[in-house]
Design a protein around this motif. Structure first.
Motif, PDB file in Angstrom:
ATOM      1  N   LEU A 105     -14.702  -3.436  -0.170  1.00 44.95           N
ATOM      2  CA  LEU A 105     -13.251  -3.232  -0.186  1.00 44.95           C
ATOM      3  C   LEU A 105     -12.817  -1.798   0.082  1.00 44.95           C
ATOM      4  O   LEU A 105     -11.696  -1.568   0.507  1.00 44.95           O
ATOM      5  CB  LEU A 105     -12.687  -3.634  -1.564  1.00 44.95           C
ATOM      6  N   CYS A 106     -13.658  -0.848  -0.232  1.00 42.93           N
ATOM      7  CA  CYS A 106     -13.180   0.542  -0.251  1.00 42.93           C
ATOM      8  C   CYS A 106     -13.942   1.470   0.683  1.00 42.93           C
ATOM      9  O   CYS A 106     -13.382   2.427   1.205  1.00 42.93           O
ATOM     10  CB  CYS A 106     -13.289   1.129  -1.659  1.00 42.93           C
ATOM     11  N   GLN A 107     -15.240   1.182   0.861  1.00 45.47           N
ATOM     12  CA  GLN A 107     -16.082   2.184   1.499  1.00 45.47           C
ATOM     13  C   GLN A 107     -15.725   2.475   2.956  1.00 45.47           C
ATOM     14  O   GLN A 107     -16.017   3.553   3.456  1.00 45.47           O
ATOM     15  CB  GLN A 107     -17.553   1.789   1.379  1.00 45.47           C
ATOM     16  N   LEU A 119     -11.384   8.064   6.264  1.00 44.96           N
ATOM     17  CA  LEU A 119      -9.930   7.930   6.422  1.00 44.96           C
ATOM     18  C   LEU A 119      -9.190   8.288   5.138  1.00 44.96           C
ATOM     19  O   LEU A 119      -8.025   8.635   5.152  1.00 44.96           O
ATOM     20  CB  LEU A 119      -9.583   6.485   6.798  1.00 44.96           C
ATOM     21  N   GLY A 120      -9.849   8.141   4.016  1.00 45.79           N
ATOM     22  CA  GLY A 120      -9.214   8.441   2.736  1.00 45.79           C
ATOM     23  C   GLY A 120      -9.952   9.554   2.017  1.00 45.79           C
ATOM     24  O   GLY A 120     -11.028   9.960   2.440  1.00 45.79           O
ATOM     25  N   PRO A 121      -9.378  10.058   0.929  1.00 47.61           N
ATOM     26  CA  PRO A 121     -10.029  11.132   0.184  1.00 47.61           C
ATOM     27  C   PRO A 121     -11.361  10.675  -0.424  1.00 47.61           C
ATOM     28  O   PRO A 121     -11.538   9.507  -0.719  1.00 47.61           O
ATOM     29  CB  PRO A 121      -9.037  11.462  -0.935  1.00 47.61           C
ATOM     30  N   ARG A 122     -12.269  11.620  -0.567  1.00 46.14           N
ATOM     31  CA  ARG A 122     -13.559  11.305  -1.164  1.00 46.14           C
ATOM     32  C   ARG A 122     -13.366  11.059  -2.657  1.00 46.14           C
ATOM     33  O   ARG A 122     -12.657  11.798  -3.324  1.00 46.14           O
ATOM     34  CB  ARG A 122     -14.510  12.477  -0.960  1.00 46.14           C
ATOM     35  N   GLN A 148      -1.464  14.881   4.553  1.00 47.07           N
ATOM     36  CA  GLN A 148      -2.546  14.758   5.542  1.00 47.07           C
ATOM     37  C   GLN A 148      -2.986  13.309   5.719  1.00 47.07           C
ATOM     38  O   GLN A 148      -3.758  13.002   6.594  1.00 47.07           O
ATOM     39  CB  GLN A 148      -3.723  15.678   5.197  1.00 47.07           C
ATOM     40  N   TYR A 149      -2.469  12.410   4.848  1.00 51.23           N
ATOM     41  CA  TYR A 149      -2.855  11.006   4.950  1.00 51.23           C
ATOM     42  C   TYR A 149      -1.715  10.125   5.435  1.00 51.23           C
ATOM     43  O   TYR A 149      -1.792   8.918   5.345  1.00 51.23           O
ATOM     44  CB  TYR A 149      -3.375  10.497   3.606  1.00 51.23           C
ATOM     45  N   GLN A 150      -0.647  10.746   5.878  1.00 49.54           N
ATOM     46  CA  GLN A 150       0.437   9.906   6.374  1.00 49.54           C
ATOM     47  C   GLN A 150       0.045   9.291   7.699  1.00 49.54           C
ATOM     48  O   GLN A 150      -0.572   9.915   8.544  1.00 49.54           O
ATOM     49  CB  GLN A 150       1.729  10.717   6.489  1.00 49.54           C
ATOM     50  N   LEU A 200      -2.206   4.271   4.433  1.00 47.74           N
ATOM     51  CA  LEU A 200      -3.133   3.462   5.202  1.00 47.74           C
ATOM     52  C   LEU A 200      -3.877   2.512   4.269  1.00 47.74           C
ATOM     53  O   LEU A 200      -4.448   1.514   4.677  1.00 47.74           O
ATOM     54  CB  LEU A 200      -4.149   4.424   5.821  1.00 47.74           C
ATOM     55  N   MET A 201      -3.852   2.866   2.996  1.00 44.17           N
ATOM     56  CA  MET A 201      -4.575   2.042   2.023  1.00 44.17           C
ATOM     57  C   MET A 201      -3.790   0.757   1.779  1.00 44.17           C
ATOM     58  O   MET A 201      -2.622   0.793   1.434  1.00 44.17           O
ATOM     59  CB  MET A 201      -4.726   2.836   0.726  1.00 44.17           C
ATOM     60  N   PRO A 202      -4.435  -0.383   1.996  1.00 50.81           N
ATOM     61  CA  PRO A 202      -3.694  -1.644   1.900  1.00 50.81           C
ATOM     62  C   PRO A 202      -3.299  -1.980   0.461  1.00 50.81           C
ATOM     63  O   PRO A 202      -3.963  -1.555  -0.476  1.00 50.81           O
ATOM     64  CB  PRO A 202      -4.686  -2.685   2.416  1.00 50.81           C
ATOM     65  N   VAL A 203      -2.244  -2.754   0.312  1.00 48.35           N
ATOM     66  CA  VAL A 203      -1.889  -3.254  -1.023  1.00 48.35           C
ATOM     67  C   VAL A 203      -2.679  -4.540  -1.282  1.00 48.35           C
ATOM     68  O   VAL A 203      -3.222  -5.149  -0.362  1.00 48.35           O
ATOM     69  CB  VAL A 203      -0.375  -3.548  -1.158  1.00 48.35           C
TER      70      VAL A 203
HETATM   71  C1  HEC Z   1      -7.882   1.232   4.982  1.00 51.83           C
HETATM   72  C2  HEC Z   1      -8.309   2.379   4.261  1.00 51.83           C
HETATM   73  C3  HEC Z   1      -8.460   2.346   2.759  1.00 51.83           C
HETATM   74  C4  HEC Z   1      -9.077   1.396   1.974  1.00 51.83           C
HETATM   75  C5  HEC Z   1      -9.735   0.100   2.410  1.00 51.83           C
HETATM   76  C6  HEC Z   1      -8.995   1.880   0.614  1.00 51.83           C
HETATM   77  N1  HEC Z   1      -8.352   3.085   0.579  1.00 51.83           N
HETATM   78 FE1  HEC Z   1      -7.981   4.220  -1.050  1.00 51.83          FE
HETATM   79  N2  HEC Z   1      -6.935   5.555   0.092  1.00 51.83           N
HETATM   80  C7  HEC Z   1      -6.819   5.508   1.452  1.00 51.83           C
HETATM   81  C8  HEC Z   1      -6.006   6.636   1.903  1.00 51.83           C
HETATM   82  C9  HEC Z   1      -5.641   6.952   3.344  1.00 51.83           C
HETATM   83  C10 HEC Z   1      -5.643   7.350   0.743  1.00 51.83           C
HETATM   84  C11 HEC Z   1      -4.814   8.644   0.671  1.00 51.83           C
HETATM   85  C12 HEC Z   1      -3.351   8.379   0.791  1.00 51.83           C
HETATM   86  C13 HEC Z   1      -2.833   7.624  -0.376  1.00 51.83           C
HETATM   87  O1  HEC Z   1      -2.914   8.149  -1.496  1.00 51.83           O
HETATM   88  O2  HEC Z   1      -2.366   6.517  -0.176  1.00 51.83           O
HETATM   89  C14 HEC Z   1      -6.234   6.638  -0.384  1.00 51.83           C
HETATM   90  C15 HEC Z   1      -6.106   7.028  -1.701  1.00 51.83           C
HETATM   91  C16 HEC Z   1      -6.853   6.504  -2.753  1.00 51.83           C
HETATM   92  C17 HEC Z   1      -6.887   7.048  -4.085  1.00 51.83           C
HETATM   93  C18 HEC Z   1      -6.093   8.256  -4.559  1.00 51.83           C
HETATM   94  C19 HEC Z   1      -6.807   9.518  -4.238  1.00 51.83           C
HETATM   95  C20 HEC Z   1      -6.027  10.709  -4.726  1.00 51.83           C
HETATM   96  O3  HEC Z   1      -5.717  11.547  -3.888  1.00 51.83           O
HETATM   97  O4  HEC Z   1      -5.744  10.781  -5.926  1.00 51.83           O
HETATM   98  C21 HEC Z   1      -7.744   6.273  -4.807  1.00 51.83           C
HETATM   99  C22 HEC Z   1      -8.140   6.475  -6.266  1.00 51.83           C
HETATM  100  C23 HEC Z   1      -8.227   5.238  -3.935  1.00 51.83           C
HETATM  101  N3  HEC Z   1      -7.659   5.404  -2.679  1.00 51.83           N
HETATM  102  C24 HEC Z   1      -9.117   4.240  -4.301  1.00 51.83           C
HETATM  103  C25 HEC Z   1      -9.456   3.155  -3.492  1.00 51.83           C
HETATM  104  C26 HEC Z   1     -10.266   2.031  -3.939  1.00 51.83           C
HETATM  105  C27 HEC Z   1     -10.869   1.889  -5.327  1.00 51.83           C
HETATM  106  C28 HEC Z   1     -10.361   1.169  -2.878  1.00 51.83           C
HETATM  107  C29 HEC Z   1     -11.038  -0.176  -2.854  1.00 51.83           C
HETATM  108  C30 HEC Z   1     -10.700  -1.116  -3.887  1.00 51.83           C
HETATM  109  C31 HEC Z   1      -9.633   1.781  -1.754  1.00 51.83           C
HETATM  110  N4  HEC Z   1      -9.101   2.963  -2.174  1.00 51.83           N
HETATM  111  C32 HEC Z   1      -9.526   1.219  -0.482  1.00 51.83           C
HETATM  112  C33 HEC Z   1      -7.358   4.564   2.297  1.00 51.83           C
HETATM  113  C34 HEC Z   1      -8.011   3.415   1.872  1.00 51.83           C
END
Ligand code: HEC
Length: 224
Positions: A105-107, A119-122, A148-150, A200-203
């Motif tokens: 889901l996330c990697q 694409l997203g923060p480490r 930077q993530y818009q 970019l992070m899906p709901v």
């Molecule tokens: C399609 C890409 C994508 C996927 C899949 C995704 N993320 Fe993200 N995520 C992002 C991006 C881009 C951001 C930075 C912008 C934002 O905060 O929305 C982010 C932000 C975050 C943050 C906040 C980081 C901060 O700056 O505090 C967390 C925590 C996080 N994601 C966890 C997860 C987890 C856990 C999953 C899986 C269940 C996941 N993400 C799946 C793209 C993704």
């Protein structure tokens, strides 16, 4: 401030978001340019809103826009998952299963290695921020999106719609980082361009997991 290790920054933000008088200093510093608003994650924003201080509202809205408060039903889901996690006998939940959910889901966006292409923060080192931090980000990715993530959307002459992070604005071409990889689009091919405040992070990322799997994923996340 940007040079502080992430955990120290987070600790400072926890304190600054604990009281209205501190929060005002924080918001002034952001508006004055001494702090970047994108260092404030959804968890801190939720704390600022929970102060429920009317005099802070105009600043909150100027900095993060009106859409930044979390819907009550989402807060409810977060609260109930936090509670379930706190009560679960964690030894009975498999960390390796949690890792698999993460990989699925996330990697694709959150690499665990230092990866410029992510694409997203480490997320390494974020485990200590706790379950609430992850749940807030997962339940409401659009609450706070770092600049930077818009996401940018490009429409090309031949009708293609591309969505991703704008990495490079060259004189002859732009480079967009999409989920499929880097795409170079010649300038004369670009019909329109729009930057969105949507993440970019899906709901709905947790929707496909059952109760056990959710706890497994959370157990893995707090181990990061
Ligand atoms: C399609 C890409 C994508 C996927 C899949 C995704 N993320 Fe993200 N995520 C992002 C991006 C881009 C951001 C930075 C912008 C934002 O905060 O929305 C982010 C932000 C975050 C943050 C906040 C980081 C901060 O700056 O505090 C967390 C925590 C996080 N994601 C966890 C997860 C987890 C856990 C999953 C899986 C269940 C996941 N993400 C799946 C793209 C993704």
């Amino acid at each position: 401030m940007p040079a502080w290790p992430v955990n120290d920054q987070q600790a400072a933000l926890e304190i600054l978001s604990a009281r209205s008088s501190y929060a005002r200093m924080l918001l002034d510093a952001i508006e004055g340019g001494q702090w970047q608003s994108d260092q404030v994650n959804a968890h801190i924003l939720r704390r600022l809103q929970a102060l429920n201080e009317i005099s802070l509202q105009p600043q909150l809205e100027r900095i993060w826009g009106t859409g930044s408060s979390m819907a009550p039903e989402k807060l409810e889901v977060i609260g109930s998952l936090e509670k379930r996690f706190a009560q679960a006998p964690l030894w009975a939940y498999d960390l390796e299963e949690g890792r698999k959910h993460f990989q699925l889901l996330c990697q694709s966006c959150h690499g665990l290695e230092d990866d410029n292409l992510a694409l997203g923060p480490r997320l390494s080192g974020s485990g200590s921020l706790g379950v609430g931090y992850f749940l807030e980000a997962i339940m409401d990715p659009n609450a706070v999106v770092g600049r930077q993530y818009q996401m940018t959307q490009l429409v090309t002459q031949d009708g293609k719609h591309l969505t991703g992070l704008l990495k490079e604005k060259g004189e002859t071409a732009w480079v967009l980082q999409t989920i499929e990889g880097m795409v170079k689009v010649p300038l004369d091919q670009i019909l329109s361009q729009e930057t969105s405040s949507q993440s970019l992070m899906p709901v709905g990322l947790l929707d496909g997991l059952d109760d056990r799997e959710k706890i497994e994923l959370l157990k893995f996340l707090v181990s990061l």
